[in-house]
Design a protein around this motif. Structure first.
Motif, PDB file in Angstrom:
ATOM      1  N   TYR A  14     -12.866  72.954  57.723  1.00  0.00           N
ATOM      2  CA  TYR A  14     -12.434  71.727  57.073  1.00  0.00           C
ATOM      3  C   TYR A  14     -11.439  71.924  56.231  1.00  0.00           C
ATOM      4  N   HIS A  15     -10.490  71.091  56.087  1.00  0.00           N
ATOM      5  CA  HIS A  15      -9.411  71.217  54.978  1.00  0.00           C
ATOM      6  C   HIS A  15      -9.639  69.915  54.264  1.00  0.00           C
ATOM      7  N   TRP A  16     -10.481  69.988  53.086  1.00  0.00           N
ATOM      8  CA  TRP A  16     -10.715  68.471  52.442  1.00  0.00           C
ATOM      9  C   TRP A  16     -10.077  68.567  51.140  1.00  0.00           C
ATOM     10  N   GLU A  17      -9.332  67.413  50.949  1.00  0.00           N
ATOM     11  CA  GLU A  17      -8.502  67.221  49.955  1.00  0.00           C
ATOM     12  C   GLU A  17      -9.505  66.808  48.768  1.00  0.00           C
ATOM     13  N   THR A 128     -12.834  45.313  50.283  1.00  0.00           N
ATOM     14  CA  THR A 128     -12.496  45.224  48.807  1.00  0.00           C
ATOM     15  C   THR A 128     -13.542  45.623  47.885  1.00  0.00           C
ATOM     16  N   ILE A 129     -13.349  46.496  47.084  1.00  0.00           N
ATOM     17  CA  ILE A 129     -14.490  46.597  46.026  1.00  0.00           C
ATOM     18  C   ILE A 129     -13.904  46.604  44.729  1.00  0.00           C
ATOM     19  N   GLY A 130     -14.357  45.617  43.937  1.00  0.00           N
ATOM     20  CA  GLY A 130     -13.594  44.977  42.778  1.00  0.00           C
ATOM     21  C   GLY A 130     -12.263  44.481  42.996  1.00  0.00           C
ATOM     22  N   GLU A 131     -11.446  45.413  42.314  1.00  0.00           N
ATOM     23  CA  GLU A 131      -9.766  45.135  42.485  1.00  0.00           C
ATOM     24  C   GLU A 131      -9.187  46.102  43.656  1.00  0.00           C
ATOM     25  N   LYS A 132      -9.896  47.039  44.430  1.00  0.00           N
ATOM     26  CA  LYS A 132      -9.537  48.159  44.867  1.00  0.00           C
ATOM     27  C   LYS A 132      -9.697  47.871  46.548  1.00  0.00           C
ATOM     28  N   GLU A 133      -8.586  47.856  47.197  1.00  0.00           N
ATOM     29  CA  GLU A 133      -8.661  47.824  48.578  1.00  0.00           C
ATOM     30  C   GLU A 133      -8.802  49.031  49.346  1.00  0.00           C
ATOM     31  N   ILE A 134      -9.874  49.142  50.143  1.00  0.00           N
ATOM     32  CA  ILE A 134     -10.279  50.395  50.750  1.00  0.00           C
ATOM     33  C   ILE A 134     -10.363  50.205  52.249  1.00  0.00           C
ATOM     34  N   LEU A 156      -8.067  58.009  54.009  1.00  0.00           N
ATOM     35  CA  LEU A 156      -8.507  57.113  53.249  1.00  0.00           C
ATOM     36  C   LEU A 156      -7.609  56.603  52.405  1.00  0.00           C
ATOM     37  N   TYR A 157      -7.376  55.152  52.075  1.00  0.00           N
ATOM     38  CA  TYR A 157      -6.240  54.769  51.528  1.00  0.00           C
ATOM     39  C   TYR A 157      -6.764  53.694  50.365  1.00  0.00           C
ATOM     40  N   HIS A 158      -6.330  53.553  49.203  1.00  0.00           N
ATOM     41  CA  HIS A 158      -6.753  52.696  48.105  1.00  0.00           C
ATOM     42  C   HIS A 158      -5.467  52.159  47.850  1.00  0.00           C
ATOM     43  N   SER A 163      -5.171  58.191  49.318  1.00  0.00           N
ATOM     44  CA  SER A 163      -6.166  58.561  48.496  1.00  0.00           C
ATOM     45  C   SER A 163      -6.503  60.090  48.678  1.00  0.00           C
ATOM     46  N   GLN A 164      -7.210  60.053  50.135  1.00  0.00           N
ATOM     47  CA  GLN A 164      -7.746  61.361  50.497  1.00  0.00           C
ATOM     48  C   GLN A 164      -7.801  61.442  51.915  1.00  0.00           C
ATOM     49  N   VAL A 165      -7.337  62.669  52.264  1.00  0.00           N
ATOM     50  CA  VAL A 165      -7.165  63.173  53.791  1.00  0.00           C
ATOM     51  C   VAL A 165      -8.202  64.445  53.944  1.00  0.00           C
ATOM     52  N   ILE A 166      -9.104  64.268  54.930  1.00  0.00           N
ATOM     53  CA  ILE A 166      -9.799  65.572  55.395  1.00  0.00           C
ATOM     54  C   ILE A 166      -9.478  65.773  56.887  1.00  0.00           C
TER      55      ILE A 166
END
Length: 337
Positions: A14-17, A128-134, A156-158, A163-166
């Protein structure tokens, strides 16, 4: 074809950002042998640098190399711990489990180092969680020549930004069923404990009404913070760690336009887990504008912190007024004007 194999061995890398925009690398050697257990259709052994997980004939053991212990689960504990059977770090993106997901759609062919791969994808989350589109998209790349998954990408995009790539890379496939039944013997100097024993070892978090333990520690900017010197004002302790999503969301809320702490509340960020060097990078990325105390392991232990984030609001007399673990937006807003 993968589902019908009696035995599967391979290596997952795994390469985990992480939250510092750097890549952590983890590697596991995995053996799976088909067996009708109650919670997973394989017996398996996963071996990594920090821990091994063994699930054989409905017997689950977690071997922790950092403290040389073997955690044993009784049969009546497996129902409550079944997520720990097939959702371990080593099996998080295992090819066998990935191929059991039915939602894969063909995207396109791609060439990596001269080899053609079929790229399949699925949308794991779009909310969407709160004001963040996930938005979370997964890609599984299959080598048509060997008919095996070669690698995997979790994206993963915010709010439309990455936001993060694994990435997970699969190698060393061996589909021969072993001649002997799987067996695992931990090192002789390791101590065996029941899962119940491990639970009772967990710290009890201090609660409202308890006296706040005093501490005196250096901050990232070279100052010294002593809790008892702050009597006469309220102090908010934010126990967090870097690779904790909700810890980051709490900091994002503190940085929102219009959020300012009440004039009688002094916030302090304490990290019992990560190094001072990593905290310097993280504090700059997150723009933490209140005191940051790194390497606060002893303080976390004194307050009974076992999960992150954990918050303690201490009153003017040094008594804990409020204590809670996890992110709670409504409570966070209570600390602001």
């Amino acid at each position: 074809m993968m589902a019908n194999r009696e035995g599967i061995q391979h290596r997952s890398t795994y390469h985990w950002e992480n939250a510092l925009n750097e890549m952590d690398t983890f590697q596991y050697d995995i053996q799976l042998v088909r067996h009708q257990n109650d919670y997973f259709d394989f017996n398996y052994i996963t071996q990594g640098a920090n821990s091994d997980v063994v699930y054989i004939n409905n017997d689950l053991k977690i071997i922790n190399h950092s403290d040389s212990t073997v955690e044993n689960f009784l049969p009546n504990q497996l129902e409550d711990n079944k997520d720990r059977i097939c959702k371990t770090m080593a099996l998080a993106f295992n090819p066998v489990l990935l191929l059991q997901q039915k939602e894969w759609s063909y995207a396109k062919d791609t060439i990596v180092k001269g080899t053609i791969f079929h790229d399949f994808y699925l949308v794991q989350m779009d909310t969407t969680i709160g004001e963040k589109e996930i938005y979370l998209e997964r890609h599984l790349f299959i080598n048509p020549a060997t008919k095996t998954p070669g690698f995997f990408s979790n994206r993963l995009y915010h709010n439309g930004s990455r936001s993060q790539v694994i990435h997970a890379y699969f190698s060393g496939y061996d589909f021969q069923a072993p001649n002997e039944a799987l067996a695992y013997l931990p090192p002789s100097n390791y101590v065996s404990k029941s899962s119940q024993d491990k639970k009772t070892e967990k710290r009890i978090m201090l609660k409202a009404g308890d006296v706040a333990p005093d501490f005196e520690l250096p901050t990232l900017d070279g100052q010294t913070i002593k809790l008892s010197d702050m009597k006469g004002q309220k102090v908010l302790l934010d126990f967090s760690m870097i690779n904790c999503g909700w810890c980051g969301i709490a900091l994002d809320n503190f940085n929102k336009p219009g959020f300012t702490f009440k004039s009688n509340i002094k916030p302090i960020y304490l990290n019992p887990v990560d190094t001072k060097e990593d905290m310097k990078k993280y504090a700059a990325i997150k723009n933490i504008d209140f005191p940051v105390v790194p390497e606060a392991k002893a303080v976390g232990k004194a307050y009974g912190v076992s999960g992150y984030p954990s918050f303690f609001l201490i009153d003017e007399k040094g008594i804990i007024e409020k204590a809670f673990a996890g992110f709670d937006k409504e409570t966070i807003l209570e600390f602001s004007h």
